[in-house]
Design an enzyme around this catalytic site. Sequence first.
Site, PDB file in Angstrom:
ATOM      1  N   LYS A  12      33.137  33.165  18.739  1.00  0.00           N
ATOM      2  CA  LYS A  12      32.773  34.575  18.696  1.00  0.00           C
ATOM      3  C   LYS A  12      32.584  35.027  17.241  1.00  0.00           C
ATOM      4  CE  LYS A  12      35.342  35.420  23.005  1.00  0.00           C
ATOM      5  NZ  LYS A  12      36.262  36.323  23.730  1.00  0.00           N
ATOM      6  N   PHE A  59      37.230  48.271  28.799  1.00  0.00           N
ATOM      7  CA  PHE A  59      37.010  47.607  27.510  1.00  0.00           C
ATOM      8  C   PHE A  59      35.611  47.002  27.361  1.00  0.00           C
ATOM      9  CE2 PHE A  59      39.122  44.447  30.281  1.00  0.00           C
ATOM     10  CZ  PHE A  59      38.244  43.372  30.200  1.00  0.00           C
ATOM     11  N   ARG A  87      39.457  25.191  29.031  1.00  0.00           N
ATOM     12  CA  ARG A  87      40.333  26.375  29.169  1.00  0.00           C
ATOM     13  C   ARG A  87      41.759  26.051  28.702  1.00  0.00           C
ATOM     14  NH1 ARG A  87      37.973  31.433  30.337  1.00  0.00           N
ATOM     15  NH2 ARG A  87      40.001  32.046  31.135  1.00  0.00           N
ATOM     16  N   THR A  93      43.902  33.923  27.843  1.00  0.00           N
ATOM     17  CA  THR A  93      42.964  34.918  27.313  1.00  0.00           C
ATOM     18  C   THR A  93      43.615  35.721  26.184  1.00  0.00           C
ATOM     19  OG1 THR A  93      41.949  35.064  29.494  1.00  0.00           O
ATOM     20  CG2 THR A  93      41.531  36.901  27.980  1.00  0.00           C
ATOM     21  N   ASN A 114      39.659  37.427  20.013  1.00  0.00           N
ATOM     22  CA  ASN A 114      40.255  36.119  20.342  1.00  0.00           C
ATOM     23  C   ASN A 114      39.351  34.932  20.044  1.00  0.00           C
ATOM     24  OD1 ASN A 114      38.575  36.528  22.495  1.00  0.00           O
ATOM     25  ND2 ASN A 114      40.093  36.116  24.084  1.00  0.00           N
ATOM     26  N   HIS A 117      35.249  31.629  23.238  1.00  0.00           N
ATOM     27  CA  HIS A 117      35.047  31.756  24.684  1.00  0.00           C
ATOM     28  C   HIS A 117      34.809  30.374  25.284  1.00  0.00           C
ATOM     29  CE1 HIS A 117      33.155  32.795  28.532  1.00  0.00           C
ATOM     30  NE2 HIS A 117      32.268  31.863  28.221  1.00  0.00           N
TER      31      HIS A 117
HETATM   32  N1  UDP Z   1      39.102  41.278  26.853  1.00  0.00           N
HETATM   33  C1  UDP Z   1      39.577  42.415  26.215  1.00  0.00           C
HETATM   34  N2  UDP Z   1      40.577  43.143  26.815  1.00  0.00           N
HETATM   35  C2  UDP Z   1      41.142  42.774  27.987  1.00  0.00           C
HETATM   36  C3  UDP Z   1      40.667  41.617  28.635  1.00  0.00           C
HETATM   37  C4  UDP Z   1      39.649  40.891  28.042  1.00  0.00           C
HETATM   38  O1  UDP Z   1      39.087  42.768  25.138  1.00  0.00           O
HETATM   39  O2  UDP Z   1      42.051  43.455  28.465  1.00  0.00           O
HETATM   40  C5  UDP Z   1      38.040  40.483  26.230  1.00  0.00           C
HETATM   41  C6  UDP Z   1      38.584  39.199  25.596  1.00  0.00           C
HETATM   42  O3  UDP Z   1      37.858  38.985  24.382  1.00  0.00           O
HETATM   43  C7  UDP Z   1      38.239  38.157  26.624  1.00  0.00           C
HETATM   44  C8  UDP Z   1      36.917  38.677  27.162  1.00  0.00           C
HETATM   45  O4  UDP Z   1      37.092  40.084  27.198  1.00  0.00           O
HETATM   46  O5  UDP Z   1      38.137  36.862  26.039  1.00  0.00           O
HETATM   47  C9  UDP Z   1      36.532  38.175  28.528  1.00  0.00           C
HETATM   48  O6  UDP Z   1      37.577  38.484  29.437  1.00  0.00           O
HETATM   49  P1  UDP Z   1      37.958  37.489  30.615  1.00  0.00           P
HETATM   50  O7  UDP Z   1      38.880  38.232  31.531  1.00  0.00           O
HETATM   51  O8  UDP Z   1      36.725  36.887  31.186  1.00  0.00           O
HETATM   52  O9  UDP Z   1      38.842  36.372  29.875  1.00  0.00           O
HETATM   53  P2  UDP Z   1      38.426  34.926  29.353  1.00  0.00           P
HETATM   54  O10 UDP Z   1      37.519  34.305  30.356  1.00  0.00           O
HETATM   55  O11 UDP Z   1      37.782  35.113  27.994  1.00  0.00           O
HETATM   56  O12 UDP Z   1      39.723  34.192  29.228  1.00  0.00           O
HETATM   57 MG    MG Z   2      35.894  34.967  31.420  1.00  0.00          MG
END
Ligand code: UDP
Ligand code: MG
Length: 151
Positions: A12, A59, A87, A93, A114, A117
């Site tokens: 990212k 968000f 993962r 996450t 974070n 991705h």
């Molecule tokens: N995210 C965020 N706030 C939250 C949850 C997610 O800013 O409460 C962001 C975070 O950068 C995350 C992305 O949204 O990596 C995608 O969320 P997802 O639930 O798909 O998690 P991931 O697949 O990245 O683990």
């Molecule tokens: Mg995701």
Amino acid sequence: RASMELTFLAIKPDGVQCGLMGSSIKCEKKGFRLVTMHVHRGSEELLKQHHIDLKDHPFYPGLVTYMSSGPVVTVVWEGLNVVKTGRVMLGETNPADSKPGTIHGDFCIQVGRNIIHCSDSVKSAEREISLWFKSKELIELSTFLFWWVWV
Ligand code: UDP
Ligand code: MG
């Protein structure tokens, strides 16, 4: 063949800006094959599509702004169970829930920044790869990894 599974990984904008690209490309040492890689200035439209499953979350607008704020490095990896293992290598996450040794556990602090991705399922990987890459960019290669690492 299961060993030919693909996943989509993206460093990212914060990962790129903080100099964490090298540290985030651990998959090669693990034994996966890099299928294609690109430095991409992700447009707002593309990032909206990429995160479309989250569109109803509060968000989402901030996430799209963050993700389109600078270049992202996009990578496709191939190998046995690469979606699940990708993962596991990332951690949870939320970096605060992630164990040391994972990318989220070692290199970032909060969920909205974070740095990396990775697709969460084979189906998401297919969708994300076709969103970010043209099929001719996916380089096929017979590699020794098949016999010595993946079988
Ligand atoms: N995210 C965020 N706030 C939250 C949850 C997610 O800013 O409460 C962001 C975070 O950068 C995350 C992305 O949204 O990596 C995608 O969320 P997802 O639930 O798909 O998690 P991931 O697949 O990245 O683990
Ligand atoms: Mg995701």
